[in-house]
Motif scaffolding. Structure first.
Motif, PDB file in Angstrom:
ATOM      1  N   GLY A 123       0.816  -1.209   0.000  1.00 41.81           N
ATOM      2  CA  GLY A 123       0.000   0.000   0.000  1.00 41.81           C
ATOM      3  C   GLY A 123       0.850   1.261   0.000  1.00 41.81           C
ATOM      4  N   LEU A 124       1.923   1.254   0.778  1.00 39.35           N
ATOM      5  CA  LEU A 124       2.816   2.413   0.813  1.00 39.35           C
ATOM      6  C   LEU A 124       3.531   2.601  -0.519  1.00 39.35           C
ATOM      7  CD1 LEU A 124       4.343   1.941   4.377  1.00 39.35           C
ATOM      8  CD2 LEU A 124       2.829   3.800   3.643  1.00 39.35           C
ATOM      9  N   ALA A 125       3.875   1.491  -1.180  1.00 42.04           N
ATOM     10  CA  ALA A 125       4.528   1.581  -2.486  1.00 42.04           C
ATOM     11  C   ALA A 125       3.599   2.183  -3.531  1.00 42.04           C
ATOM     12  CB  ALA A 125       5.001   0.204  -2.931  1.00 42.04           C
ATOM     13  N   ASN A 126       2.284   2.049  -3.313  1.00 39.33           N
ATOM     14  CA  ASN A 126       1.290   2.619  -4.230  1.00 39.33           C
ATOM     15  C   ASN A 126       0.669   3.905  -3.672  1.00 39.33           C
ATOM     16  OD1 ASN A 126       1.432   0.775  -6.376  1.00 39.33           O
ATOM     17  ND2 ASN A 126       0.116  -0.689  -5.311  1.00 39.33           N
ATOM     18  N   THR A 143      -1.122   5.828 -13.001  1.00 37.38           N
ATOM     19  CA  THR A 143      -1.485   4.432 -12.737  1.00 37.38           C
ATOM     20  C   THR A 143      -0.676   3.893 -11.562  1.00 37.38           C
ATOM     21  OG1 THR A 143       0.170   3.690 -14.348  1.00 37.38           O
ATOM     22  CG2 THR A 143      -2.082   3.979 -15.140  1.00 37.38           C
ATOM     23  N   PRO A 144      -1.246   2.958 -10.778  1.00 36.11           N
ATOM     24  CA  PRO A 144      -0.505   2.393  -9.640  1.00 36.11           C
ATOM     25  C   PRO A 144       0.782   1.718 -10.117  1.00 36.11           C
ATOM     26  CG  PRO A 144      -2.825   1.810  -9.524  1.00 36.11           C
ATOM     27  CD  PRO A 144      -2.613   2.421 -10.870  1.00 36.11           C
ATOM     28  N   PRO A 145       1.903   1.995  -9.480  1.00 35.95           N
ATOM     29  CA  PRO A 145       3.178   1.435  -9.951  1.00 35.95           C
ATOM     30  C   PRO A 145       3.345  -0.056  -9.672  1.00 35.95           C
ATOM     31  CG  PRO A 145       3.518   2.737  -7.966  1.00 35.95           C
ATOM     32  CD  PRO A 145       2.085   2.945  -8.376  1.00 35.95           C
ATOM     33  N   PHE A 146       2.698  -0.576  -8.617  1.00 36.45           N
ATOM     34  CA  PHE A 146       2.895  -1.978  -8.232  1.00 36.45           C
ATOM     35  C   PHE A 146       1.571  -2.733  -8.294  1.00 36.45           C
ATOM     36  CE2 PHE A 146       6.439   0.236  -6.275  1.00 36.45           C
ATOM     37  CZ  PHE A 146       7.502  -0.603  -6.568  1.00 36.45           C
ATOM     38  N   SER A 147       1.630  -3.908  -8.852  1.00 35.22           N
ATOM     39  CA  SER A 147       0.444  -4.770  -8.928  1.00 35.22           C
ATOM     40  C   SER A 147       0.896  -6.223  -8.914  1.00 35.22           C
ATOM     41  CB  SER A 147      -0.354  -4.476 -10.202  1.00 35.22           C
ATOM     42  OG  SER A 147       0.452  -4.711 -11.350  1.00 35.22           O
ATOM     43  N   LYS A 148      -0.031  -7.129  -8.640  1.00 30.26           N
ATOM     44  CA  LYS A 148       0.281  -8.558  -8.615  1.00 30.26           C
ATOM     45  C   LYS A 148      -0.058  -9.172  -9.970  1.00 30.26           C
ATOM     46  CE  LYS A 148      -0.313  -9.322  -3.644  1.00 30.26           C
ATOM     47  NZ  LYS A 148      -1.005 -10.132  -2.618  1.00 30.26           N
TER      48      LYS A 148
END
Length: 409
Positions: A123-126, A143-148
C-alpha cells in the motif's frame, strides 16, 4: 506689428492648458506614488523597470516551483518514513520467527503478521498525493506502480523516470523517486547475501557473512560452497566455487568440513554448522545478484513459515530462509534510508534556494523602488509650483481679456 485678439486668446488658453496638464501629471504621480506614469516620462528608466519586473516575475515562478517541489518531496519523505517503520517491524518479526521453540501454529501466526506487513508495504509503495498521482510511478503517475501478476508476485508497472521542476535559474530538481529504485533495488555498497537452495537435504545452517579482504581477486564474484563426501576417506568436504565463470570453476581444492568452523572464500568469512549432505550448497552472491525485490524476499519468508516443520532438515531450511530474508531486508532498509537522505538533502537545498530567492526578490524591489517610486517632497514642491503657475496664467488671461480699446472710447 499687429497682434490679433484671437492670437492673444489662443496663447493664453494654451498656457493655461499646459500648466493645467503639468499640474494634473503631478497630481497623478502623488495619487499613484509612481514617478513614471508613461514610458515617455523616463524612457531609460521605464526600460530598466520592465526588465527588473520581468526578472522578478521569473524569480516568483521559481519560488512557486520550489513550493510545489517541497510539497512533493514532503509527501514522499512521509511515505518513506512509514516504509522504514514497516521494514524494521518485519525485521523484528523475522528474528522472532527464528525462535526454535515455536510450534507450527505459532509460525503460521507469525506468517500472518508478516502478510499484514506485506500488504501494508504494498500500500505504501502505491501511495498517491491525494489527487490520484502516484508518488513512486516515475512518469507513469496516473497508474498504480505496483500490482500482482497471475502468479501473485508483485511487479513494477511504472518507469524509472524522475519528474523535474525548474527551481532556480540553473537548477532542475527531481521531485520524486521511482518505485523500482526504492523497492526493487539495493545500493552498490550492499554486502553479500548467503542463501541455501530449496534442494538442500542436510541440516547445515550458515552464519552472517562478513567481509575480511575486499582486495581479494574473487571478491565481488558469485560464489558458492558445495558439499560432497570424499569417496576415499568418507569425510564430508566442501569445494569453493566461482559461479561467475562458465562453466563454474573451482577455487582451490576440496577442504574437510568441520562443524562450526570458519570458512574463508573470496575475501569473505562465515561459518557453517550442522550436518550437510551430498549436493548441499551455500550460495554467496553480491547483493545486486541475490534478488533485490523486497516483496519477493518477504514472500519467501511467509511461505517458509507456513510450511510445517517435520524434520531437522526442515528446521535448518527455515533457519536459512529467515537468515537470508533478514540480510536482504537489511539491504533494502539501507537502500530506503539512502533515498530518504537524498530527499532530505533536496529539501534542504530548496530551503537554501528559498533564502537566495527571497534576497533576490528584495533586491529587485529595491531596484524597482529606485526607478519608479516618487520622491514626495520634490513632487509636493512641484505641485505647488505648478499650481502657482496655473493661477498666474489664469490671472494673465484675465488681464488680456480686459485689453480692449472700446473701453476707453
Amino acid at each position: 506689428m499687429r497682434i490679433a485678439s484671437s492670437t492673444l486668446y489662443q496663447l493664453g488658453l494654451a498656457s493655461m492648458n499646459s500648466q493645467q496638464g503639468a499640474l494634473m501629471h503631478v497630481q497623478q504621480q502623488l495619487g499613484t506614488g509612481n514617478r513614471i506614469l508613461t514610458p515617455s516620462d523616463d524612457p531609460v528608466g521605464s526600460t530598466r523597470a520592465l526588465i527588473v519586473s520581468q526578472s522578478n516575475a521569473i524569480n516568483n515562478q521559481y519560488a512557486t516551483s520550489r513550493k510545489q517541489a517541497n510539497t512533493n518531496l514532503s509527501m514522499e519523505l512521509n511515505s518513506l518514513n512509514s516504509v522504514t517503520t514497516v521494514i524494521q517491524n518485519i525485521q523484528t518479526l523475522v528474528v522472532q520467527a527464528g525462535n526454535g521453540t515455536m510450534s507450527d501454529a505459532d509460525r503460521a501466526s507469525m506468517a500472518s503478521s508478516l502478510q499484514d506487513a506485506y500488504n501494508q508495504l504494498l500500500g505504501l509503495a502505491n501511495a498517491d498525493d491525494g489527487n490520484g498521482q502516484f508518488l513512486f510511478a516515475g512518469y507513469q503517475s496516473a497508474t498504480p506502480p505496483f500490482s500482482k501478476n497471475g502468479s501473485g508476485a508483485v511487479q513494477y508497472g511504472g518507469d524509472t523516470g524522475q519528474q523535474l521542476l525548474q527551481v532556480d535559474v540553473a537548477r532542475q530538481m527531481p521531485t520524486n523517486d521511482n518505485g523500482y529504485s526504492i523497492f526493487m533495488s539495493v545500493q552498490n555498497t550492499a554486502t553479500y547475501v548467503a542463501s541455501a537452495p530449496a534442494g538442500n537435504t542436510g541440516t547445515a545452517t550458515f552464519s552472517a557473512v562478513s567481509v575480511t579482504d575486499p582486495t581479494n581477486p574473487d571478491y565481488g564474484k558469485n560464489l558458492s560452497i558445495n558439499f560432497a563426501t570424499d569417496t576415499v576417506t568418507g569425510k564430508m568436504q566442501y569445494q569453493l566455487m566461482d559461479n561467475s565463470s562458465t562453466p563454474p570453476a573451482p577455487i582451490g581444492t576440496p577442504i574437510d568440513y568441520t562443524d562450526g568452523a570458519g570458512i574463508q572464500i573470496g575475501g569473505l568469512s562465515l561459518s557453517v554448522t550442522g550436518a550437510p549432505k551430498d549436493g548441499d550448497v551455500v550460495n554467496l552472491q553480491p547483493a545486486q545478484q541475490a534478488g533485490t525485490d523486497i516483496f519477493a524476499n518477504l514472500q519467501a519468508a511467509i511461505t517458509a513459515l507456513n510450511k510445517p516443520i517435520v524434520s531437522d532438515a526442515d528446521r535448518a531450511a527455515l533457519s536459512n530462509v529467515l537468515a537470508t530474508t533478514n540480510r536482504k531486508m537489511a539491504n533494502s532498509l539501507d537502500n530506503v534510508s539512502t533515498v530518504q537522505s537524498s530527499v532530505g538533502s533536496r529539501m534542504q537545498e530548496l530551503d537554501a534556494l528559498d533564502t537566495i530567492g527571497s534576497n533576490r526578490t528584495l533586491n529587485y524591489k529595491q531596484t524597482l523602488s529606485g526607478l519608479q517610486d516618487l520622491d514626495y517632497y520634490s513632487a509636493i514642491t512641484e505641485y505647488y509650483q505648478r499650481q502657482t503657475a496655473l493661477q498666474a496664467a489664469q490671472q494673465s488671461f484675465m488681464q488680456i481679456q480686459g485689453m480692449n480699446l472700446f473701453k476707453y472710447m
